[in-house]
Design a protein around this motif. Structure first.
Motif, mmCIF file in Angstrom:
data_model
loop_
_atom_site.group_PDB
_atom_site.id
_atom_site.type_symbol
_atom_site.label_atom_id
_atom_site.label_comp_id
_atom_site.label_asym_id
_atom_site.label_seq_id
_atom_site.Cartn_x
_atom_site.Cartn_y
_atom_site.Cartn_z
ATOM 1 N N GLY A 1 2.155 130.770 -81.924
ATOM 2 C CA GLY A 1 1.405 129.705 -81.234
ATOM 3 C C GLY A 1 0.519 128.921 -82.177
ATOM 4 O O GLY A 1 -0.433 129.474 -82.729
ATOM 5 N N HIS A 2 0.835 127.623 -82.356
ATOM 6 C CA HIS A 2 0.049 126.819 -83.305
ATOM 7 C C HIS A 2 -0.260 125.432 -82.761
ATOM 8 O O HIS A 2 -0.388 124.478 -83.512
ATOM 9 C CB HIS A 2 0.796 126.724 -84.641
ATOM 10 N N GLU A 3 -0.355 125.318 -81.448
ATOM 11 C CA GLU A 3 -0.794 124.046 -80.840
ATOM 12 C C GLU A 3 -1.891 124.412 -79.851
ATOM 13 O O GLU A 3 -1.715 124.327 -78.643
ATOM 14 C CB GLU A 3 0.373 123.356 -80.131
ATOM 15 N N VAL B 1 4.034 125.201 -76.745
ATOM 16 C CA VAL B 1 5.100 125.996 -77.349
ATOM 17 C C VAL B 1 5.985 125.049 -78.152
ATOM 18 O O VAL B 1 6.503 124.070 -77.619
ATOM 19 C CB VAL B 1 5.926 126.711 -76.262
ATOM 20 N N CYS B 2 6.130 125.368 -79.437
ATOM 21 C CA CYS B 2 6.867 124.515 -80.373
ATOM 22 C C CYS B 2 8.203 125.178 -80.699
ATOM 23 O O CYS B 2 8.331 126.396 -80.636
ATOM 24 C CB CYS B 2 6.037 124.359 -81.640
ATOM 25 N N ARG B 3 9.172 124.355 -81.100
ATOM 26 C CA ARG B 3 10.460 124.934 -81.492
ATOM 27 C C ARG B 3 10.298 125.886 -82.683
ATOM 28 O O ARG B 3 11.041 126.856 -82.819
ATOM 29 C CB ARG B 3 11.455 123.822 -81.822
ATOM 30 N N THR B 4 9.297 125.649 -83.520
ATOM 31 C CA THR B 4 9.049 126.560 -84.648
ATOM 32 C C THR B 4 8.700 127.964 -84.147
ATOM 33 O O THR B 4 9.085 128.961 -84.763
ATOM 34 C CB THR B 4 7.923 125.999 -85.554
ATOM 35 N N ASP B 5 7.983 128.060 -83.027
ATOM 36 C CA ASP B 5 7.692 129.385 -82.448
ATOM 37 C C ASP B 5 8.996 130.115 -82.145
ATOM 38 O O ASP B 5 9.116 131.326 -82.366
ATOM 39 C CB ASP B 5 6.874 129.248 -81.157
ATOM 40 N N LEU C 1 -0.879 118.741 -81.010
ATOM 41 C CA LEU C 1 -1.307 119.462 -82.210
ATOM 42 C C LEU C 1 -0.181 119.843 -83.157
ATOM 43 O O LEU C 1 -0.427 120.223 -84.297
ATOM 44 C CB LEU C 1 -2.131 120.690 -81.816
ATOM 45 N N CYS C 2 1.078 119.775 -82.698
ATOM 46 C CA CYS C 2 2.175 119.915 -83.664
ATOM 47 C C CYS C 2 3.221 118.852 -83.407
ATOM 48 O O CYS C 2 3.528 118.047 -84.270
ATOM 49 C CB CYS C 2 2.809 121.293 -83.640
ATOM 50 N N ALA C 3 3.746 118.817 -82.171
ATOM 51 C CA ALA C 3 4.756 117.812 -81.838
ATOM 52 C C ALA C 3 4.214 116.420 -82.174
ATOM 53 O O ALA C 3 4.908 115.597 -82.775
ATOM 54 C CB ALA C 3 5.104 117.919 -80.356
#
Ligand SMILES: [Zn+2]
Ligand SMILES: [Zn+2]
Length: 339
Positions: free
Chosen positions: A71-73, A49-53, A158-160
């Protein structure tokens, strides 16, 4: 004649779905989509879970489509190959990042800057993402991950990890690196910077002793509140927190000629500040998205540097609770959902 075996993509999938900005995600059951040409259907094994979510769910970014699965990681296994996919095989473990596709022909794509593509596709934003049991991705933008390492531990890379890496490259080679906001990206990039032989100075919310303890346990020279002065002038600073007030604070902490890199997709307004804190050739930059090249480079570095992510795992159906914790600053390291 025996009936054919059921095709995997005919089974039902579950997706935590956004129907309106600011509304809680709702669990929705539907048929697992079949992959189109060039695509793969994946069984999601973990999705960080990314802050962008959070920015997407809270409507801080314009919403290009609804309903939407964020969800992108994503770490997933390939379940079905679309027509023409020859680079991946069924059963293979892959990672799906924020960059879900590019046009391939704009000036940015032509100029080795596909992160700035004029017609980009973003996972969990312009197409459905990984807060689900299954998802579909463009095979050309998936990273083969091999089978070494734990799904949950890899997901935040995958993102962070990836966008953090791009930010670190943009920050230059300076030895004294400040990190403002010590969450998912901060704790990964601090490890890379330490492995590169740099000194890391971690700035957190005032009194966030857990994040500060994590920073020092990962080798940070110093950890303190964002208003505190570090013990040495910084060569560069990366701002991972979406807080515009940090920009003047970071500019004041960097030396002449130093750089401040804003790594997020969204930030609250930057307050006005005196020109003299930018003067003397300090630079203020932003980072947008990632290229596939960043990913290939970063996964090599992550293996060499022995990155260990600090994760908290939650079941998929608790996505709303996890977003609430992230909003309240109650996640140390990275949160990961598992179906
Ligand atoms: Zn393009
Ligand atoms: Zn992200």
């Amino acid at each position: 004649m025996p009936s054919p075996a059921p095709r995997p993509h005919n089974r039902l999938m579950l997706a935590m779905t956004l129907h309106a900005a600011g509304a809680p995600l709702e669990p929705v059951s539907r048929d697992t989509p079949a992959p189109g040409p060039g695509e793969v259907t994946l069984r999601v094994r973990a999705c960080a879970v990314c802050r962008t979510d959070l920015h997407i769910v809270d409507g801080e970014l314009p919403l290009p489509r609804l309903p939407l699965v964020p969800g992108h990681e994503i770490v997933g296994s390939v379940e079905a190959l679309g027509a023409g996919v020859t680079t991946l095989r069924v059963g293979e473990r892959v990672g799906v990042p924020w960059l879900g596709g590019t046009c391939g022909h704009c000036a940015y794509c032509d100029g080795q800057a596909e992160n700035l593509c004029d017609e980009p596709v973003f996972t969990g934003y312009t197409r459905d993402g990984g807060f689900a049991t299954h998802t579909v991705a463009d095979a050309r933008y998936c990273f083969p991950l091999g089978e070494a390492g734990d799904d949950v531990a890899i997901a935040p890379l995958l993102c962070a990890g990836l966008i953090g890496w791009r930010s670190l490259v943009m920050a230059g080679d300076g030895k004294h690196l400040g990190i403002f906001g010590f969450g998912a990206a901060g704790h990964i990039i601090a490890q890379v910077a330490r492995w590169q032989g740099r000194s890391v100075y971690a700035f957190t919310r005032k009194g966030d002793v857990e994040a500060q303890a994590l920073a020092t346990s990962l080798g940070a020279e110093w950890a303190g509140g964002s208003e505190d002065q570090p013990p040495a002038p910084l060569d560069a600073a990366i701002i991972f927190a979406p807080v515009g007030d940090l920009v003047p604070l970071a500019l004041r902490a960097v030396r002449k000629g130093g750089r401040v890199v804003c790594a997020g997709i969204h930030m609250s307004d930057i307050p006005s500040f005196p020109y003299r804190i930018l003067w003397e050739e300090r630079q203020l930059l932003s980072v947008a998205n990632l290229t596939r090249g960043d990913g290939i480079e970063f996964f090599k570095i992550a293996a060499q540097a022995g990155i260990r992510t600090h994760t908290s795992v939650f079941p998929l159906h608790e996505a709303n609770e996890v977003l609430a914790k992230l909003r309240a600053g109650q996640i140390t390291g990275a949160a990961v959902l598992q179906p």
